[in-house]
Scaffold this motif. Structure first.
Motif, PDB file in Angstrom:
ATOM      1  N   PRO A  78      37.574  27.135  42.525  1.00  9.95           N
ATOM      2  CA  PRO A  78      36.857  25.919  42.093  1.00  9.95           C
ATOM      3  C   PRO A  78      36.080  25.234  43.207  1.00  9.95           C
ATOM      4  O   PRO A  78      35.196  24.410  42.927  1.00  9.95           O
ATOM      5  N   ASP A  79      36.392  25.570  44.478  1.00 13.58           N
ATOM      6  CA  ASP A  79      35.753  24.897  45.609  1.00 13.58           C
ATOM      7  C   ASP A  79      34.537  25.646  46.156  1.00 13.58           C
ATOM      8  O   ASP A  79      34.015  25.273  47.219  1.00 13.58           O
ATOM      9  N   THR A  80      34.117  26.705  45.484  1.00 15.11           N
ATOM     10  CA  THR A  80      32.952  27.461  45.963  1.00 15.11           C
ATOM     11  C   THR A  80      32.048  27.812  44.793  1.00 15.11           C
ATOM     12  O   THR A  80      32.311  27.444  43.652  1.00 15.11           O
ATOM     13  N   ASN A  81      30.966  28.542  45.067  1.00 15.74           N
ATOM     14  CA  ASN A  81      30.024  28.932  44.006  1.00 15.74           C
ATOM     15  C   ASN A  81      29.339  30.241  44.378  1.00 15.74           C
ATOM     16  O   ASN A  81      29.504  30.745  45.497  1.00 15.74           O
ATOM     17  N   PHE A  82      28.585  30.782  43.434  1.00 11.59           N
ATOM     18  CA  PHE A  82      27.921  32.076  43.574  1.00 11.59           C
ATOM     19  C   PHE A  82      27.077  32.117  44.858  1.00 11.59           C
ATOM     20  O   PHE A  82      27.207  33.030  45.679  1.00 11.59           O
ATOM     21  N   ASP A  83      26.208  31.124  45.047  1.00 13.42           N
ATOM     22  CA  ASP A  83      25.266  31.143  46.171  1.00 13.42           C
ATOM     23  C   ASP A  83      25.987  31.084  47.512  1.00 13.42           C
ATOM     24  O   ASP A  83      25.601  31.755  48.476  1.00 13.42           O
ATOM     25  N   GLU A  84      27.058  30.274  47.586  1.00 11.67           N
ATOM     26  CA  GLU A  84      27.798  30.164  48.837  1.00 11.67           C
ATOM     27  C   GLU A  84      28.494  31.481  49.183  1.00 11.67           C
ATOM     28  O   GLU A  84      28.477  31.917  50.339  1.00 11.67           O
ATOM     29  N   VAL A  85      29.086  32.126  48.174  1.00  9.51           N
ATOM     30  CA  VAL A  85      29.766  33.401  48.408  1.00  9.51           C
ATOM     31  C   VAL A  85      28.770  34.456  48.892  1.00  9.51           C
ATOM     32  O   VAL A  85      29.032  35.176  49.857  1.00  9.51           O
ATOM     33  N   VAL A  86      27.623  34.547  48.241  1.00 11.65           N
ATOM     34  CA  VAL A  86      26.603  35.518  48.638  1.00 11.65           C
ATOM     35  C   VAL A  86      26.128  35.249  50.066  1.00 11.65           C
ATOM     36  O   VAL A  86      25.992  36.166  50.874  1.00 11.65           O
ATOM     37  N   ARG A  87      25.899  33.986  50.384  1.00 13.56           N
ATOM     38  CA  ARG A  87      25.428  33.634  51.731  1.00 13.56           C
ATOM     39  C   ARG A  87      26.449  34.039  52.791  1.00 13.56           C
ATOM     40  O   ARG A  87      26.086  34.561  53.848  1.00 13.56           O
ATOM     41  N   LYS A  88      27.733  33.854  52.490  1.00 13.31           N
ATOM     42  CA  LYS A  88      28.776  34.228  53.449  1.00 13.31           C
ATOM     43  C   LYS A  88      28.929  35.750  53.552  1.00 13.31           C
ATOM     44  O   LYS A  88      29.243  36.273  54.622  1.00 13.31           O
ATOM     45  N   MET A  89      28.701  36.444  52.449  1.00 18.90           N
ATOM     46  CA  MET A  89      28.798  37.907  52.457  1.00 18.90           C
ATOM     47  C   MET A  89      27.709  38.550  53.281  1.00 18.90           C
ATOM     48  O   MET A  89      27.962  39.438  54.104  1.00 18.90           O
ATOM     49  N   VAL A  90      26.466  38.111  53.044  1.00 17.95           N
ATOM     50  CA  VAL A  90      25.315  38.801  53.644  1.00 17.95           C
ATOM     51  C   VAL A  90      24.771  38.091  54.877  1.00 17.95           C
ATOM     52  O   VAL A  90      23.919  38.637  55.585  1.00 17.95           O
ATOM     53  N   GLY A  91      25.252  36.852  55.119  1.00 15.83           N
ATOM     54  CA  GLY A  91      24.803  36.123  56.297  1.00 15.83           C
ATOM     55  C   GLY A  91      23.414  35.547  56.159  1.00 15.83           C
ATOM     56  O   GLY A  91      22.783  35.186  57.147  1.00 15.83           O
ATOM     57  N   ARG A  92      22.933  35.469  54.931  1.00 16.59           N
ATOM     58  CA  ARG A  92      21.592  34.920  54.684  1.00 16.59           C
ATOM     59  C   ARG A  92      21.494  34.498  53.220  1.00 16.59           C
ATOM     60  O   ARG A  92      22.330  34.828  52.403  1.00 16.59           O
ATOM     61  N   GLU A  93      20.455  33.770  52.885  1.00 19.66           N
ATOM     62  CA  GLU A  93      20.202  33.410  51.496  1.00 19.66           C
ATOM     63  C   GLU A  93      19.706  34.647  50.743  1.00 19.66           C
ATOM     64  O   GLU A  93      18.956  35.456  51.293  1.00 19.66           O
ATOM     65  N   LEU A  94      20.120  34.777  49.496  1.00 18.73           N
ATOM     66  CA  LEU A  94      19.645  35.886  48.677  1.00 18.73           C
ATOM     67  C   LEU A  94      18.990  35.279  47.445  1.00 18.73           C
ATOM     68  O   LEU A  94      19.663  34.837  46.523  1.00 18.73           O
ATOM     69  N   THR A  95      17.671  35.224  47.456  1.00 16.44           N
ATOM     70  CA  THR A  95      16.966  34.570  46.351  1.00 16.44           C
ATOM     71  C   THR A  95      16.759  35.533  45.196  1.00 16.44           C
ATOM     72  O   THR A  95      16.428  36.696  45.398  1.00 16.44           O
ATOM     73  N   PRO A  98      23.928  52.993  38.294  1.00 13.35           N
ATOM     74  CA  PRO A  98      23.372  53.104  39.648  1.00 13.35           C
ATOM     75  C   PRO A  98      23.983  52.161  40.671  1.00 13.35           C
ATOM     76  O   PRO A  98      23.937  52.442  41.868  1.00 13.35           O
ATOM     77  N   THR A  99      24.551  51.024  40.228  1.00 15.56           N
ATOM     78  CA  THR A  99      25.091  50.075  41.204  1.00 15.56           C
ATOM     79  C   THR A  99      26.611  49.995  41.143  1.00 15.56           C
ATOM     80  O   THR A  99      27.207  49.023  41.595  1.00 15.56           O
ATOM     81  N   ARG A 100      27.250  51.032  40.608  1.00 13.81           N
ATOM     82  CA  ARG A 100      28.712  51.052  40.542  1.00 13.81           C
ATOM     83  C   ARG A 100      29.312  50.990  41.948  1.00 13.81           C
ATOM     84  O   ARG A 100      29.017  51.792  42.817  1.00 13.81           O
ATOM     85  N   GLY A 101      30.148  49.988  42.195  1.00 10.52           N
ATOM     86  CA  GLY A 101      30.807  49.849  43.491  1.00 10.52           C
ATOM     87  C   GLY A 101      29.887  49.415  44.617  1.00 10.52           C
ATOM     88  O   GLY A 101      30.196  49.621  45.782  1.00 10.52           O
ATOM     89  N   VAL A 102      28.757  48.786  44.270  1.00 11.64           N
ATOM     90  CA  VAL A 102      27.768  48.403  45.280  1.00 11.64           C
ATOM     91  C   VAL A 102      27.735  46.879  45.389  1.00 11.64           C
ATOM     92  O   VAL A 102      27.789  46.175  44.383  1.00 11.64           O
ATOM     93  N   ASP A 103      27.661  46.357  46.626  1.00 15.91           N
ATOM     94  CA  ASP A 103      27.699  44.910  46.823  1.00 15.91           C
ATOM     95  C   ASP A 103      26.405  44.243  46.374  1.00 15.91           C
ATOM     96  O   ASP A 103      25.393  44.898  46.124  1.00 15.91           O
ATOM     97  N   VAL A 104      26.460  42.905  46.291  1.00 15.84           N
ATOM     98  CA  VAL A 104      25.360  42.145  45.695  1.00 15.84           C
ATOM     99  C   VAL A 104      24.055  42.301  46.483  1.00 15.84           C
ATOM    100  O   VAL A 104      22.965  42.372  45.891  1.00 15.84           O
ATOM    101  N   GLY A 105      24.153  42.390  47.813  1.00 12.30           N
ATOM    102  CA  GLY A 105      22.939  42.575  48.605  1.00 12.30           C
ATOM    103  C   GLY A 105      22.335  43.955  48.400  1.00 12.30           C
ATOM    104  O   GLY A 105      21.118  44.096  48.231  1.00 12.30           O
ATOM    105  N   ALA A 106      23.186  44.979  48.389  1.00  6.52           N
ATOM    106  CA  ALA A 106      22.711  46.349  48.180  1.00  6.52           C
ATOM    107  C   ALA A 106      22.190  46.544  46.757  1.00  6.52           C
ATOM    108  O   ALA A 106      21.261  47.323  46.533  1.00  6.52           O
TER     109      ALA A 106
END
Length: 493
Positions: free
Chosen positions: A224-241, A420-428
């Motif tokens: 409850p203390d986080t969100n989609f955009d924050e998780v993605v930013r922490k995963m990839v180290g950048r904004e993912l628009t 095609p994206t089975r087991g692939v992270d959000v950035g990939a």
């Protein structure tokens, strides 16, 4: 069971995979573990279960410092790992796979087959799975094999279950049933480590999330203390628009046309076409016949009647070799057994379908081959120290990129992508979507089979829904919704 991993380090040769990872699992919680492919998620869990010995750090279980010698010892102590790459013995029956190494025997050493079947049926009923127990496991779809693995884990009465991409090959209905099972396990006090790249699932069923990047723990938070955009930013180290890049290519002439394709008992009277520059999404429940139709088009499996037309000409494709020569590429859903030769190098896998183009007179032009491979590695951002490493040494997502690269390399007219994206992270994933857009801009016709409805809706120009071996409906991208797709997938109008 409460688990604490502190300051864990692990290297394979000169490759430092974990560099001071911290992870905590509480009693009866569903804890998400996220990070890009190669971040070290699976390695950390392999260290916990004794598959790999860590180089540094401390592991405590219920307050006691504990190290397992191997995964079997971990399982005997209540920790079970359902791996992303399935451990199925294809020539053994479903029942034999479920009880392998844990067979029930009488005092005389005779198998208690009736008792084992009853226990297996009980778990399959719990998961709403209908697979004949005497069927060879190799004849099951990837999704069915995944459910077998999940049922096998549930039969161990584990206190901790680690699930690595458990829903990658499952349909919405099976995912829903698995979530019900996870909720009931949680009530029983079982803890779940849930490794997934599917953000919707994480926010639907998990209590806390730990994000990893480059072998380190970035953060742990309550859901409850986080969100989609924050998780993605922490995963990839950048904004993912923009999760799905905008489709800009315009469909052209019809490239592939399938007429009346029928395989008795599998699919019947399948009719559809794909135009250059178009992405046609194929949706439907597991077992509906989606993959089987694609395998027949590519010449992997035979069919009883029907026609395949390429560029306005009737074509006889009876083998994958003929399909490749005709300009059709096929990225299979089963990368481990059908998409890659794991002992071969990344380079050898990438050039396999187009090898003859580098050896017109029987001698390989090594510089051209090397340049070709390096270009593909760079374009698909495959994380590797060298193209000469065995492809089996890569993370699952990077293996998937190699599968895609080898088929992109043939310069296909038609490209079939099965999950095609089975087991692939959000950035990939976004990189793969961008590549699909680039291919269609060049006029490639793409057929994409996917169990992820957001992916089908986000990337398709048209959507075909398969129900019980027949195309039950077609939807334009501007009219399609998850509800409409599921209605057609379950036989509704």
């Amino acid at each position: 069971m409460r688990i604490s991993m502190q300051n864990i380090y692990k290297a394979f040769g000169t490759n430092q995979v974990l560099t001071g990872v911290d992870f905590e699992l509480l009693d009866g919680e569903v804890h998400a573990l996220m990070g890009e492919n190669g971040a070290g998620k699976s390695t950390m869990m392999n260290v916990l279960t004794g598959l790999h010995k860590h180089d540094q750090g401390t592991i405590t279980i219920d307050g006691n410092e504990t190290y397992f010698k191997n995964p079997k010892e971990a399982e005997q102590n209540g920790i079970t790992f359902i791996h992303q790459e399935l451990n199925i013995w294809p020539d053994m029956t479903v029942l034999e796979n479920l009880f392998i190494g844990k067979e029930l025997k009488s005092p005389l050493g005779l198998l208690k087959t009736k008792e084992m079947k009853a226990l297996a049926t009980q778990q399959f009923d719990r998961l709403a799975v209908s697979i004949p127990l005497d069927q060879e496991a190799g004849g099951c779809s990837v999704g069915e094999q995944q459910m077998i693995e999940i049922a096998k884990a549930l039969m161990t009465e584990a206190k901790v279950i680690i699930m690595d991409e458990p829903t990658a090959a499952l349909t919405e209905r099976e995912i829903s049933k698995l979530f019900d099972v996870i909720a009931s396990l949680k009530k029983e006090g079982v803890s779940i480590v849930y490794i997934s790249h599917r953000m919707e699932e994480i926010f639907a069923i998990c209590d806390r999330i730990t994000v990893m990047r480059d072998g380190k723990t970035v953060d742990t938070k309550a859901i409850p203390d986080t969100n989609f955009d924050e998780v993605v930013r922490k995963m990839v180290g950048r904004e993912l628009t923009d999760r799905f890049p905008k489709r800009t290519s315009k469909p052209g002439e019809t490239v592939l046309e399938v007429k009346g394709l029928t395989k008795n008992g599998v699919f019947r009277d399948v009719n559809f076409s794909v135009q250059s520059g178009e992405i046609v999404g194929i949706s439907g429940l597991m077992g509906a016949g989606r993959t089987e139709i694609m395998r027949a088009i590519f010449g992997l499996d035979s069919f009883n009647c029907g026609e395949i037309w390429l560029n306005g000409k009737k074509t006889a494709i009876k083998s994958p070799d003929q399909a490749v020569k005709a300009g059709i590429g096929f990225i299979t859903e089963d990368r481990k057994d059908e998409g890659l030769i794991l002992d071969f190098s990344i380079k050898e896998n990438m050039v396999l379908p187009s090898l003859y183009s580098f050896a017109p007179k029987g001698i390989i032009k090594e510089k051209s081959e090397k340049d070709f491979v390096n270009l593909l590695i760079k374009r698909l951002t495959v994380k590797t120290e060298s193209a000469d490493l065995a492809v089996g040494s890569l993370s699952g997502g990077n293996q998937q990129k190699v599968v895609i690269a080898k088929w992109v390399g043939i310069g296909p007219k038609v490209l079939i992508l099965d999950e095609p994206t089975r087991g692939v992270d959000v950035g990939a994933k976004r990189e793969i979507y961008q590549l699909m857009n680039e291919l269609t801009e060049r006029g490639v016709a793409i057929i994409m089979v996917s169990s992820e409805l957001p992916e089908i809706l986000g990337m398709s120009d048209r959507i075909l829904v398969v129900h019980e071996g027949k195309i039950s409906g077609e939807l334009r991208s501007d009219e399609a919704t998850q509800e409409k797709i599921m209605t057609l997938a379950t036989g509704g109008q």
